[in-house]
Design a protein around this motif. Structure first.
Motif, mmCIF file in Angstrom:
data_model
loop_
_atom_site.group_PDB
_atom_site.id
_atom_site.type_symbol
_atom_site.label_atom_id
_atom_site.label_comp_id
_atom_site.label_asym_id
_atom_site.label_seq_id
_atom_site.Cartn_x
_atom_site.Cartn_y
_atom_site.Cartn_z
ATOM 1 N N PHE A 189 -3.604 -1.357 10.049
ATOM 2 C CA PHE A 189 -4.525 -1.770 8.993
ATOM 3 C C PHE A 189 -5.643 -2.629 9.570
ATOM 4 N N ALA A 217 0.158 -4.108 3.908
ATOM 5 C CA ALA A 217 -1.199 -4.167 4.451
ATOM 6 C C ALA A 217 -1.512 -5.511 5.116
ATOM 7 N N ASN A 229 -8.748 -4.995 7.727
ATOM 8 C CA ASN A 229 -9.319 -5.471 6.458
ATOM 9 C C ASN A 229 -8.611 -4.852 5.258
ATOM 10 N N ASN A 230 -7.282 -4.800 5.329
ATOM 11 C CA ASN A 230 -6.425 -4.257 4.267
ATOM 12 C C ASN A 230 -6.648 -2.778 3.981
ATOM 13 N N LYS A 231 -7.235 -2.045 4.933
ATOM 14 C CA LYS A 231 -7.422 -0.602 4.798
ATOM 15 C C LYS A 231 -6.614 0.100 5.883
ATOM 16 N N LEU A 232 -5.939 1.159 5.498
ATOM 17 C CA LEU A 232 -5.150 1.929 6.445
ATOM 18 C C LEU A 232 -6.078 2.699 7.380
ATOM 19 N N VAL A 233 -5.984 2.436 8.681
ATOM 20 C CA VAL A 233 -6.857 3.099 9.657
ATOM 21 C C VAL A 233 -6.071 3.981 10.624
ATOM 22 N N HIS A 236 1.493 5.075 0.636
ATOM 23 C CA HIS A 236 0.877 6.154 1.399
ATOM 24 C C HIS A 236 1.721 7.412 1.266
ATOM 25 N N TYR A 283 0.861 -1.183 0.000
ATOM 26 C CA TYR A 283 0.000 0.000 0.000
ATOM 27 C C TYR A 283 0.899 1.236 0.000
#
Length: 60
Positions: free
Chosen positions: A45, A21, A47-51, A4, A2
């Motif tokens: 991360f 991720a 669910n493979n999303k950057l939080v 960023h 990912y």
């Protein structure tokens, strides 16, 4: 991986790092590609999303 984009905490230039991720929580040090100063990066991360993302001067 990912990519960023963020501002370097030293020189304020926009740079990017590749983050893995598949690792839910990570902290590591990588040098700025512009000014070469060490940046401590913390990323989270779900669910493979950057939080969560933080980039700061090393030792701060």
């Amino acid at each position: 991986m990912y990519e960023h984009f963020f501002q370097c905490p030293y020189c304020w230039e926009e740079i990017s790092f590749l983050l893995d991720a598949s690792v839910s929580r990570q902290t590591y040090v990588e040098d700025c590609e512009v000014c070469c100063n060490p940046i401590e990066v913390t990323a989270g991360f779900e669910n493979n999303k950057l939080v969560e993302f933080e980039a700061r001067e090393l030792g701060q």
